[in-house]
Design a protein around this motif. Structure first.
Motif: not given
Length: 371
Positions: A58, A113, A116, A171-172, A174-175, A330, A353, A355-356
């Motif tokens: 990370a 976002v 970033f 990086v990010k 969503p679970k 992540e 959601e 996500r990155i």
């Protein structure tokens, strides 16, 4: 682990019915601080396993990600698609944003976002199969079922040579739920996949499972890719497996494409050689193919026939028991041998959601080596 490196490499465990031969996890490393010994371990593991998951990265910077990706091809320095992303008509245009201070690294993902890596107020969009496939999963089943979006190699396939390695950094993430992926091609094939997985299939396995006659064919045949392929294919629709396009005559005519320089059209071997193991991979971007050049000098230029031949060769290699669907966490930085696997985006996210991911690949300094 090698002398002088603390990196541990472990093959990814197989499912009970799996025949897949790709994927390994590397632990106990720091992408920001790699020794020469660490690099040797990573390079050998990648070319042995095709997909290498570097865990707990990370903190890795975009610069370190670029430098690691570039080490596989020190002469290369430009992003794998060059400036072609700027073409508004390219089907890749909506999916990528460039990091200002490290322009070889792109941001992909889903959702809004605010800030970033120097980018402000960006809207990321995870591609959904209904925008690209000729048929789609019904709306009411969309949360539970999904498809491969588009099997591909990361490559411009015009003017620039296909990158050797792609790095993807989560990086990010969503679970959440798993989905059932359907092939919807009459075979009944399906597999359970994590939400928003990236799916990988080995070109080496794809070659190995061919008949001797087909092996001879793919070793001696060359693939000619369409000029400006991502604009050329922008009107066409995909098969339900994501493995190539339906031949409905919807490709953009050459007269409506940007100017074509014939010297920039790529004609590449159908099989690419692994630089470490010497194995051959059947390595074709099925959506961008236009012609096949046979060993006797014949050129097959009937697009429907070309696609049927390529599909017949590639489809066995994306059988459920051969596909590795990575379950992102992540801090995962995944390296994959872009000259030995094909891969696909999978799944659908709700707009909220977020996500990155960071993606890096570099146009190769040389054409892939054939048989």
């Amino acid at each position: 682990m090698s002398i002088g490196s603390s990196i541990e490499v472990t093959p990814i465990p197989q499912q009970p019915n799996s025949r897949r031969n790709l994927g390994a996890v590397a632990t106990n490393l720091d992408v920001n601080n790699l020794s020469a010994e660490d690099w040797d371990v990573i390079r050998n593991a990648l070319y042995e396993h095709s997909v290498l998951v570097l865990k707990d990265q990370a903190h890795a910077t975009p610069k370190a990600q670029y430098e690691l990706t570039q080490r596989f091809d020190p002469q290369s320095e430009n992003y794998g698609h060059g400036k072609t992303l700027d073409a508004k008509r390219s089907i890749l245009h909506p999916d990528l944003k460039t990091i200002p201070h490290q322009p070889q690294v792109q941001v992909i993902g889903n959702g809004f976002v605010e800030e970033f890596e120097g980018l402000k107020n960006i809207q990321l969009k995870h591609p959904h199969h209904k925008t690209f496939h000729k048929t789609a999963i019904p709306e009411e089943e969309d949360l539970d079922f999904t498809r491969f979006y588009r099997w591909h190699i990361d490559a411009a396939l015009y003017d620039l040579q296909p990158p050797r390695v792609t790095s993807l950094m989560a990086v990010k993430v969503p679970k959440g739920r798993t989905q059932t992926l359907r092939y919807d091609d009459g075979t009944g094939d399906e597999m359970a996949v994590p939400l928003g997985t990236t799916a990988f299939a080995s070109g080496y396995t794809m070659y190995d499972i061919l008949s001797e006659e087909d092996k001879e064919f793919v070793r001696t045949t060359k693939v000619e890719y369409a000029a400006h392929p991502y604009i050329w294919m922008s009107g066409a629709k995909s098969l339900s497996t994501g493995l190539g396009l339906v031949s409905d005559g919807l490709e953009i005519p050459k007269s409506d494409l940007p100017p074509i320089d014939e010297s920039k059209v790529l004609v590449l071997p159908m099989c690419w050689k692994n630089p470490v193991t010497g194995q051959l991979a059947l390595q074709v971007h099925p959506s961008a193919v236009e012609k096949l050049h046979l060993k006797d000098g014949t050129v097959i230029d009937d697009l429907k026939k070309v696609r049927e031949i390529v599909y017949k060769l590639q489809r066995p290699g994306i059988a459920p028991e051969l596909v590795y669907a990575h379950d992102w966490e992540e801090g995962d930085m995944v390296l994959f041998n872009n000259q030995g696997v094909i891969h696909s985006v999978v799944g659908a996210f709700a707009p909220d959601e977020v996500r990155i991911f960071r993606q890096c690949n570099l146009a190769s300094s040389a054409a892939p080596e054939g048989p």
